[in-house]
Scaffold this motif. Structure first.
Motif, PDB file in Angstrom:
ATOM      1  N   LEU A 105      28.151   4.420  13.868  1.00  0.00           N
ATOM      2  CA  LEU A 105      27.184   3.930  12.890  1.00  0.00           C
ATOM      3  C   LEU A 105      27.433   2.464  12.541  1.00  0.00           C
ATOM      4  CD1 LEU A 105      26.821   6.942  10.413  1.00  0.00           C
ATOM      5  CD2 LEU A 105      25.079   6.021  11.955  1.00  0.00           C
ATOM      6  N   ALA A 106      28.666   2.015  12.749  1.00  0.00           N
ATOM      7  CA  ALA A 106      28.970   0.612  12.503  1.00  0.00           C
ATOM      8  C   ALA A 106      28.320  -0.298  13.543  1.00  0.00           C
ATOM      9  CB  ALA A 106      30.492   0.401  12.503  1.00  0.00           C
ATOM     10  N   GLY A 107      27.809   0.277  14.600  1.00  0.00           N
ATOM     11  CA  GLY A 107      27.123  -0.518  15.616  1.00  0.00           C
ATOM     12  C   GLY A 107      27.434  -0.059  17.018  1.00  0.00           C
ATOM     13  N   VAL A 108      26.442   0.524  17.676  1.00  0.00           N
ATOM     14  CA  VAL A 108      26.624   0.965  19.061  1.00  0.00           C
ATOM     15  C   VAL A 108      26.264  -0.227  19.952  1.00  0.00           C
ATOM     16  CG1 VAL A 108      26.197   2.871  20.651  1.00  0.00           C
ATOM     17  CG2 VAL A 108      25.751   3.185  18.220  1.00  0.00           C
ATOM     18  N   LEU A 153      31.728  -4.700   6.483  1.00  0.00           N
ATOM     19  CA  LEU A 153      31.874  -3.837   5.303  1.00  0.00           C
ATOM     20  C   LEU A 153      31.042  -2.567   5.440  1.00  0.00           C
ATOM     21  CD1 LEU A 153      31.816  -6.497   2.442  1.00  0.00           C
ATOM     22  CD2 LEU A 153      33.788  -5.278   3.360  1.00  0.00           C
ATOM     23  N   LEU A 154      29.863  -2.694   6.034  1.00  0.00           N
ATOM     24  CA  LEU A 154      29.024  -1.512   6.262  1.00  0.00           C
ATOM     25  C   LEU A 154      29.719  -0.546   7.215  1.00  0.00           C
ATOM     26  CD1 LEU A 154      26.206  -0.199   5.777  1.00  0.00           C
ATOM     27  CD2 LEU A 154      25.459  -1.345   7.879  1.00  0.00           C
ATOM     28  N   PHE A 166      30.854   3.315   6.413  1.00  0.00           N
ATOM     29  CA  PHE A 166      30.506   4.469   7.246  1.00  0.00           C
ATOM     30  C   PHE A 166      31.760   5.259   7.645  1.00  0.00           C
ATOM     31  CE2 PHE A 166      26.388   2.288   8.673  1.00  0.00           C
ATOM     32  CZ  PHE A 166      25.633   3.058   7.811  1.00  0.00           C
ATOM     33  N   VAL A 167      32.823   4.546   8.020  1.00  0.00           N
ATOM     34  CA  VAL A 167      34.066   5.221   8.417  1.00  0.00           C
ATOM     35  C   VAL A 167      34.672   5.976   7.238  1.00  0.00           C
ATOM     36  CG1 VAL A 167      36.426   4.854   9.211  1.00  0.00           C
ATOM     37  CG2 VAL A 167      34.554   3.624  10.300  1.00  0.00           C
ATOM     38  N   VAL A 168      34.692   5.345   6.064  1.00  0.00           N
ATOM     39  CA  VAL A 168      35.250   6.002   4.871  1.00  0.00           C
ATOM     40  C   VAL A 168      34.438   7.238   4.505  1.00  0.00           C
ATOM     41  CG1 VAL A 168      35.574   5.726   2.380  1.00  0.00           C
ATOM     42  CG2 VAL A 168      36.384   3.954   3.933  1.00  0.00           C
ATOM     43  N   LEU A 169      33.108   7.115   4.513  1.00  0.00           N
ATOM     44  CA  LEU A 169      32.267   8.259   4.182  1.00  0.00           C
ATOM     45  C   LEU A 169      32.446   9.393   5.188  1.00  0.00           C
ATOM     46  CD1 LEU A 169      28.916   6.537   3.093  1.00  0.00           C
ATOM     47  CD2 LEU A 169      30.592   7.681   1.631  1.00  0.00           C
ATOM     48  N   SER A 170      32.549   9.044   6.459  1.00  0.00           N
ATOM     49  CA  SER A 170      32.748  10.070   7.489  1.00  0.00           C
ATOM     50  C   SER A 170      34.068  10.793   7.286  1.00  0.00           C
ATOM     51  CB  SER A 170      32.708   9.430   8.884  1.00  0.00           C
ATOM     52  OG  SER A 170      31.453   8.854   9.132  1.00  0.00           O
ATOM     53  N   ASN A 171      35.119  10.035   6.986  1.00  0.00           N
ATOM     54  CA  ASN A 171      36.418  10.665   6.755  1.00  0.00           C
ATOM     55  C   ASN A 171      36.429  11.495   5.480  1.00  0.00           C
ATOM     56  OD1 ASN A 171      38.797   9.791   8.701  1.00  0.00           O
ATOM     57  ND2 ASN A 171      37.398   8.075   8.562  1.00  0.00           N
TER      58      ASN A 171
END
Length: 321
Positions: free
Chosen positions: A256-259, A292-293, A297-302
């Motif tokens: 989600l941070a960028g593919v 930061l986005l 996304f990583v924090v929310l996923s974890n």
């Protein structure tokens, strides 16, 4: 459970705070001059000094950071140096594209990878197992951009030469505008991203299921006369899920941070392509916002993964109290 959840939220907030400090300091000490980027090479020193004052760049670093943090907490990500548009406006156009790509690919790779992994684990040493392992090895070995180019060549270029259009080569249509066109334009990117990632999940699922299927409680379940389907999917697969959930949370957060690769190959106007353009043009506010986005996304996923862990296994929340 509430106490455990709040502790994970607090830890996530700390991670985001430290990330904001790191990113701000990194760009603060960078050699590029935002005033020069905005004003251009032929601007006078007086004009550049006025721009620095307007942006608050003449203030001490610590004061600049707290101004930056205060704006961030209010949802103000600043303005792009290049387009002079609000950063959030630029991101809001790109996030739906990346989310459509990622979540569509997630469904495809789970539908492919998990059944292959379970089938291999249930039939170790057989032809089915060897085929499953072969798929995993080939999928992991293939670079994403190579698979994307092969997909474009075989499913777009060759059919087009014969007068048949199976899939479009690039572009994006919003779901609300035309759901059919939305899925048609994303089909090739979904499959390309999913095939590579499905190989990882097939391998991980096989390893976890082999370990679980050898446990005593599985043999007891079979001895009680439970069907093989119930033993596999209700008892064994549930015990094998935690590592898969962890991997899924990490993958979704990172993607989600960028593919970047997939979006570049298929010309999708997502967060990844915006990141590439912003870095090339030294558009500092946009790059900071994307970093930061991605961290968010990583924090929310974890956080979601930790919550699912606690729901799946009460020992997790007990051990972390």
């Amino acid at each position: 459970m509430i106490r455990y959840f709040l502790s994970r939220v607090g830890f996530g907030a700390l991670v985001l705070f430290l990330l904001s400090v790191f990113v701000f300091v990194l760009f603060y000490v960078s050699p590029s001059d935002p005033a020069r980027i905005i004003a251009g090479d032929k601007a006078t020193e007086a004009l550049m000094e006025q721009i620095r004052v307007n942006l608050g760049l003449d203030k001490p670093m610590i004061q600049q950071y707290f101004m930056f943090l205060g704006n961030l907490l209010q949802g103000d990500l600043g303005f792009s140096y290049r387009s002079n548009l609000p950063v959030w406006e630029l991101l809001s156009r790109r996030i739906p594209v990346t989310m459509s790509l990622v979540f569509g690919a997630v469904i495809v790779w789970l539908a492919i990878g998990i059944p292959i992994g379970i089938g291999s684990a249930k039939n170790p040493g057989t032809l089915r197992d060897r085929l499953g392992q072969g798929f995993a090895i080939i999928g992991i070995s293939f670079p994403t951009f190579v698979l994307g180019m092969i997909a474009l060549y075989t499913l777009y270029f060759l059919p087009t030469k014969m007068g048949v259009t199976l899939f479009p080569p690039s572009g994006y249509v919003p779901f609300a505008e035309n759901p059919g066109q939305w899925a048609w334009h994303l089909a090739l990117p979904w499959v390309t991203l999913a095939l590579v990632t499905a190989a990882v999940y097939a391998r991980l699922t096989r390893g976890q299921m082999l370990d679980v299927l050898g446990q005593d409680y599985i043999r007891t379940a079979r001895a009680k006369g439970l069907t093989e389907r119930r033993v596999t999917y209700v008892h064994a697969f549930r015990s094998a899920m935690p590592p898969l959930v962890t991997q899924l949370g990490i993958d979704i957060g990172m993607l989600l941070a960028g593919v970047i690769v997939i979006e570049q190959v298929f010309g999708l106007p997502g967060v990844g392509s915006l990141a590439v353009t912003s870095v090339a043009m030294q558009d500092r506010p946009v790059v900071i916002a994307i970093v930061l986005l991605g961290g968010l996304f990583v924090v929310l996923s974890n956080l979601i993964v930790d919550t699912l862990y606690a729901l799946l296994d009460s020992r997790v929340r007990t051990a972390r109290k």
